[in-house]
Write an enzyme that holds these catalytic residues in place. Structure first.
Site, PDB file in Angstrom:
ATOM      1  N   GLY A 206       0.806  -1.221   0.000  1.00 40.67           N
ATOM      2  CA  GLY A 206       0.000   0.000   0.000  1.00 40.67           C
ATOM      3  C   GLY A 206       0.837   1.268   0.000  1.00 40.67           C
ATOM      4  N   ALA A 207       1.774   1.354   0.929  1.00 34.34           N
ATOM      5  CA  ALA A 207       2.580   2.560   1.049  1.00 34.34           C
ATOM      6  C   ALA A 207       3.724   2.309   2.014  1.00 34.34           C
ATOM      7  CB  ALA A 207       1.730   3.725   1.562  1.00 34.34           C
TER       8      ALA A 207
ATOM      9  N   GLU B   3       6.536   4.215   4.881  1.00 35.83           N
ATOM     10  CA  GLU B   3       6.717   5.354   5.778  1.00 35.83           C
ATOM     11  C   GLU B   3       8.124   5.946   5.810  1.00 35.83           C
ATOM     12  OE1 GLU B   3       6.157   2.113   6.813  1.00 35.83           O
ATOM     13  OE2 GLU B   3       7.320   1.645   8.599  1.00 35.83           O
ATOM     14  N   ASN B   4       8.920   5.838   4.745  1.00 37.02           N
ATOM     15  CA  ASN B   4      10.286   6.377   4.738  1.00 37.02           C
ATOM     16  C   ASN B   4      10.336   7.767   5.371  1.00 37.02           C
ATOM     17  OD1 ASN B   4      10.892   4.171   2.808  1.00 37.02           O
ATOM     18  ND2 ASN B   4       9.660   5.451   1.452  1.00 37.02           N
TER      19      ASN B   4
ATOM     20  N   HIS C  20      -1.968   6.253   8.400  1.00 33.42           N
ATOM     21  CA  HIS C  20      -1.099   5.159   8.852  1.00 33.42           C
ATOM     22  C   HIS C  20       0.378   5.515   8.628  1.00 33.42           C
ATOM     23  CE1 HIS C  20      -0.137   0.818   9.505  1.00 33.42           C
ATOM     24  NE2 HIS C  20       0.858   1.099   8.675  1.00 33.42           N
ATOM     25  N   GLU C  21       0.712   5.907   7.434  1.00 35.41           N
ATOM     26  CA  GLU C  21       2.124   6.202   7.138  1.00 35.41           C
ATOM     27  C   GLU C  21       2.599   7.410   7.926  1.00 35.41           C
ATOM     28  OE1 GLU C  21       3.376   3.743   5.751  1.00 35.41           O
ATOM     29  OE2 GLU C  21       1.521   2.932   4.908  1.00 35.41           O
TER      30      GLU C  21
ATOM     31  N   HIS D 247       3.348   6.491  11.484  1.00 38.32           N
ATOM     32  CA  HIS D 247       4.605   5.758  11.634  1.00 38.32           C
ATOM     33  C   HIS D 247       5.763   6.686  12.009  1.00 38.32           C
ATOM     34  CE1 HIS D 247       4.140   1.541  10.833  1.00 38.32           C
ATOM     35  NE2 HIS D 247       3.734   1.648   9.584  1.00 38.32           N
TER      36      HIS D 247
HETATM   37  N1  TRP Z   1       5.724  -0.521   6.412  1.00 40.94           N
HETATM   38  C1  TRP Z   1       4.740  -0.484   5.373  1.00 40.94           C
HETATM   39  C2  TRP Z   1       3.446  -0.121   6.042  1.00 40.94           C
HETATM   40  O1  TRP Z   1       2.833  -0.888   6.686  1.00 40.94           O
HETATM   41  C3  TRP Z   1       4.588  -1.805   4.674  1.00 40.94           C
HETATM   42  C4  TRP Z   1       5.321  -1.987   3.405  1.00 40.94           C
HETATM   43  C5  TRP Z   1       5.315  -1.195   2.337  1.00 40.94           C
HETATM   44  C6  TRP Z   1       6.116  -3.079   3.036  1.00 40.94           C
HETATM   45  N2  TRP Z   1       6.036  -1.757   1.333  1.00 40.94           N
HETATM   46  C7  TRP Z   1       6.546  -2.904   1.735  1.00 40.94           C
HETATM   47  C8  TRP Z   1       6.481  -4.216   3.679  1.00 40.94           C
HETATM   48  C9  TRP Z   1       7.335  -3.819   1.070  1.00 40.94           C
HETATM   49  C10 TRP Z   1       7.278  -5.138   3.032  1.00 40.94           C
HETATM   50  C11 TRP Z   1       7.691  -4.936   1.739  1.00 40.94           C
HETATM   51  O2  TRP Z   1       3.041   0.971   6.037  1.00 40.94           O
HETATM   52 ZN    ZN Z   2       2.671   0.188   8.570  1.00 40.79          ZN
END
Ligand code: TRP
Ligand code: ZN
Length: 876
Positions: free
Chosen positions: A268-269, A271-272, A304-305, A308
């Site tokens: 989905g996305a 959180e960098n 959500h992001e 994070h």
């Molecule tokens: N940390 C991300 C989230 O939950 C999840 C995620 C995005 C992810 N891309 C990924 C996990 C690629 C594993 C691989 O918001």
């Molecule tokens: Zn997450």
């Protein structure tokens, strides 16, 4: 280019060791090219283990150009490179040193969408969980946190926009005409939060003033032409920033927050830090192109992001076994946020529906694992409904046990103690204990117990003394013989025979209509005195624990709670249980035309007539449980019988209330939405009415859907019309699907819906249709959204044809898994789960499903990802 050996080794939490070396700073220079990209990195390292003799850096799919230690280029004999590591000898006296490492990578050839890759001509990265090791050699583990400075160099016309984490510190044109930009992120972070984006992107800008008065630049980057579809994402972002300040006291900590939408994205996305990268599905929306559900999805994923940033980035995971530390907590926070922004009851119903649809089967099947797994082969396989959704339920239970105020105190202590650290779930729980003063010793078992607990209910009323005894017993099929009872919060209330709340007469909730009780033993009795007549207990209100309930209730009892419970979630749930029971009985009778019981019809009629309810709640209450939901309650799943009976019930409900559905349809389309309700609630109820009208089988309503589609100015109504007609074979259906394709062929996200609706159609030609769609010029396995819209929707959303007797559905899926195993193993592995449910079906289907799993296990170059899922599916 080195290739990774397929070892399928298992990694255990019990083997965790601190890193031998730490990295203090990273200076990266990334020179983007059309054939390849050169990455130079300077690492500033420090010894962390006096005894360590070797430094082993992670690196995969890299070509090492050179490596130098403290300025001296090493000769080939001085280091070792295999498909996974670069290993150097470090003299015992050496404490601090630096390395200069140069690697060559080929993002253009990266179809796994992990590390640095290209999407629609733009460069982007995905580093969680272990993608950074595809960019350069590094200690790619979350407990190594470094300060990153990133310089991006590339063609100024192809890539005018060049982004990385943190703040922009330099921008110039080099003597050779290339552009160079430098970003510095002052917050030490693990490599999984690194991001880089470069391309010819459009930007939408806004700002947010924090409560301490700092001005934050907000920028959303999208492919050109999509600028007008960022409004909802931007509004959602600002709401999220404000909510986190108000609810948790958490302010944003950089001067700029950026979001980039990309078309090719595995999840989905992401959180960098300061530079979230999103699947475009969770950014782009306009009423013409996105449904109300899409709008909700955007609001919750943006939140959500963003959340994070504190729960994940400022405080991160020590190791990947702790994934739920950030994911369960952040899902809980985004659910709380969405409940505050929208109808809380409707939000809760949706959250529980998702949990039951995705997590319960996972927890009952061969891939069951606790929210904190103890081992894995491939960590990407553990981004699961259990770690995320059940993880959120576990946090919610802590919130329920502590109450709002103490929960906040616990969270404050968590942030105070661990800001800037990489921690474990144990450290989280003990901070919540410390801040609240509530003992969570027994509660900790939730982290290590797989399986859904089952609660068996026994009730006794003593007429003479006026006491009611409620006995609850816990069991858990997955937890084994030495199963230890969990600490389960039971939110409950008592009703009299008219449905009026009875206040508790004693104990901590004296005078209140609802309270939270602690269920801590295998078998436990709660006694309520001072009652005139036998009360009716409304248990696990708001779904206060992720359990299955086993309680003797007949249709009349369930209809009572459906009509009267003051807890809206339990009202909805009683309706679902009632409908489930009735459908299961019809299946036993093998008769989809048998008249539905009057108790059920009357209960439905009452909800239909109740104008005070939120229309979205009414729609949810009047929707029968899904086919997969019903399937979970059958010892051997019979997909055909479930479909036939459920459709038969929908037809009866459609015919019985035809007048009411028509009235509702008109009321919800014409009149303005009730003042306290969003327009989306009216659309939801209107489209529920439409599906029941179509279910009558009357030709008139095909015409109604046709008119709705043709007059529609929004995607919700357009999709509802198509969805209502998807199962029939009729010239109107064919015409509308053709019109839709014609109209929207240039908008990928809109065309995804076209594939999905057809993948979920239940009609004789479905298998042939799906195969033809796989050959459609607009279909590609390379784009995860497009792949999921056809193959994912077919395997997980079309039980009748996925499980079609010939086994053709299974073969379609395993063929796709084989193809994706080579190009994108992460996505391939996620497709295995439907086959893993084979034990739930009849012998013939079991044979067909296991045959495909066997075939998958024999694939050449089987990835760790697919191996782990197929192997566990077959043998666990
Ligand atoms: N940390 C991300 C989230 O939950 C999840 C995620 C995005 C992810 N891309 C990924 C996990 C690629 C594993 C691989 O918001
Ligand atoms: Zn997450």
């Amino acid at each position: 280019m080195s290739k990774s050996p397929a070892a399928h080794a298992t990694i255990y939490l019990k083997d965790y060791k601190e890193p031998d070396f730490l990295i203090k700073t990273v200076d990266l220079t990334v020179e983007l090219g059309e054939a390849d990209t050169i990455v130079t990195s300077r690492l500033d390292l420090a010894r962390n283990n006096a005894a360590a003799k070797k430094l082993s850096l992670n690196g995969e799919y890299l070509e090492l150009v050179s490596v130098a230690m403290d300025g001296r280029t090493l000769e080939a004999a001085e280091y070792e490179v295999d498909g996974k590591h670069l290993t150097l000898n470090i003299p015992a006296k050496t404490d601090g040193f630096h390395l200069d490492i140069k690697t060559r990578i080929k993002p253009q050839e990266n179809t796994a969408l992990e590390g640095l890759y290209k999407s629609s001509g733009n460069f982007c990265t995905q580093c969680e969980a272990q993608g950074f090791r595809r960019i350069t050699y590094y200690l790619d583990r979350p407990d190594v946190m470094a300060v990153f400075t990133t310089t991006i160099i590339g063609d100024a016309t192809r890539y005018p926009v060049m982004l990385s984490n943190g703040n922009l510190t330099a921008e110039k044109i080099l003597s050779d005409g290339r552009k160079s930009v430098t970003w510095h992120d002052p917050h030490p972070k693990p490599a999984y939060l690194f991001a880089l984006v470069a391309g010819d992107l459009a930007m939408v800008e806004d700002s947010f003033t924090t409560r301490s008065g700092r001005d934050i630049k907000l920028r959303i980057f999208v492919e050109k032409g999509n600028e007008d579809k960022c409004g909802h994402a931007m509004t959602s972002l600002k709401k999220s920033m404000k909510w986190d300040e108000e609810k948790y006291g958490r302010e944003y900590d950089l001067d700029i927050f950026m979001i980039v939408a990309v078309s090719d994205f595995n999840m989905g996305a992401m959180e960098n830090k300061g530079l979230n990268v999103f699947n475009s599905k969770y950014v782009l929306a306009s009423p013409e192109t996105a449904t109300d559900a899409d709008f909700d999805g955007i609001e919750s994923v943006i939140a959500h992001e963003y959340f994070h940033n504190w729960t994940g980035n400022r405080i991160t995971c020590r190791d990947w076994f702790q994934l739920t530390l950030k994911e369960g907590l952040t899902v809980f926070r985004d659910q709380q946020f969405s409940a505050d922004m929208n109808s809380a009851a409707v939000q809760r119903i949706g959250d529980v529906q998702r949990l039951r649809a995705a997590q319960f089967p996972e927890d009952a099947g061969p891939l069951a694992h606790p929210i904190q797994p103890q081992s894995y082969v491939e960590i990407n396989n553990f981004y699961t409904a259990t770690v995320y959704e059940k993880g959120a339920e576990v946090i919610r239970m802590i919130h329920t046990l502590l109450g709002e105020e103490k929960f906040r105190k616990g969270m404050d202590l968590y942030f105070e103690r661990h800001d800037g650290q990489a921690v474990t779930t144990e450290e989280f729980v003990s901070a919540l204990e410390g801040g609240s003063g509530v003992d969570l010793t027994q509660f900790r078992r939730w982290y290590v117990t797989p399986g859904t607990p089952e609660i068996t209910v026994n009730e006794k009323f003593d007429e003479k003394t006026g006491t009611y005894k409620l006995t609850l017993q816990q069991s858990n099929a997955k937890a084994g013989a030495d199963f230890k009872p969990l600490h389960i919060p039971l939110r409950m209330g008592l009703l009299d025979e008219n449905g009026k709340a009875i206040a508790f007469t004693e104990g901590p909730f004296k005078g209140k209509n609802s309270g939270v009780f602690d269920l801590t033993k295998k078998r436990e009795t709660f006694t309520f005195a001072g009652l005139k007549s036998p009360p009716r207990a409304s248990l696990f209100r708001g779904f206060s624990a992720p359990i299955k309930i086993n309680q003797q209730m007949d249709d009349r009892d369930l209809a009572f709670f459906f009509a009267k419970d003051e807890d809206l979630f339990n009202r909805w749930d009683a309706g679902q249980r009632l409908a489930n029971n009735i459908i299961l009985k019809q299946i036993e009778k093998q008769d989809e035309t048998a008249a539905l019981p009057e108790a059920f019809m009357e209960a439905f009629a009452d909800i239909l007539a109740d104008k005070d309810l939120d229309r979205a709640f009414t729609a949810a209450a009047l929707t029968l449980p899904g086919e997969q939901d019903i399937a979970q309650k059958m010892p051997v799943v019979d997909v055909d019988a479930i479909h036939k009976v459920r459709e038969g019930a929908r037809r009866q409900i459609g015919l019985r209330f035809e007048e009411e559905w028509r009235r509702l349809y008109d009321e919800c389309s014409c009149a303005a939405a009730p003042a306290n309700q969003p327009e989306s609630s009216s659309r939801k109820l209107k489209n529920t009415a439409l599906t029941y009208l179509i279910a009558t089988g009357k030709e008139d309503y095909v015409g109604l859907a046709d008119r709705q589609y043709r007059a529609s100015d929004n995607m919700t109504d357009s999709v509802a019309a198509l969805s209502g007609l998807k199962d029939i074979t009729h010239p109107v259906r064919e015409a509308l699907f053709a019109d839709y394709y014609d109209k929207w062929q240039k908008d990928a996200l809109v065309i995804d819906k076209w594939f999905m609706l057809q993948a979920m159609a239940v009609r004789a030609s479905t298998i042939a249709d799906v195969k033809a769609l796989m050959d459609h010029p607009a279909f590609t396995l390379r784009n995860p959204n497009r792949m999921r819209s056809l193959i994912g929707a077919f395997a997980s959303g079309n039980p009748v044809y996925f499980h079609e007797r010939s086994g053709e559905g299974y073969r379609i899926l395993s063929g796709v898994i084989a193809a994706l195993n080579k190009t994108n193993p992460q996505i391939a592995a996620r497709l295995v789960a439907p086959l893993g449910q084979w034990r739930r079906y009849d012998a013939e289907r079991q044979g067909l499903m296991t045959a495909e799993l066997e075939k998958i296990l024999k694939l050449p170059d089987l990835s760790d990802h697919v191996y782990e899922m197929a192997n566990k599916s077959l043998h666990n």
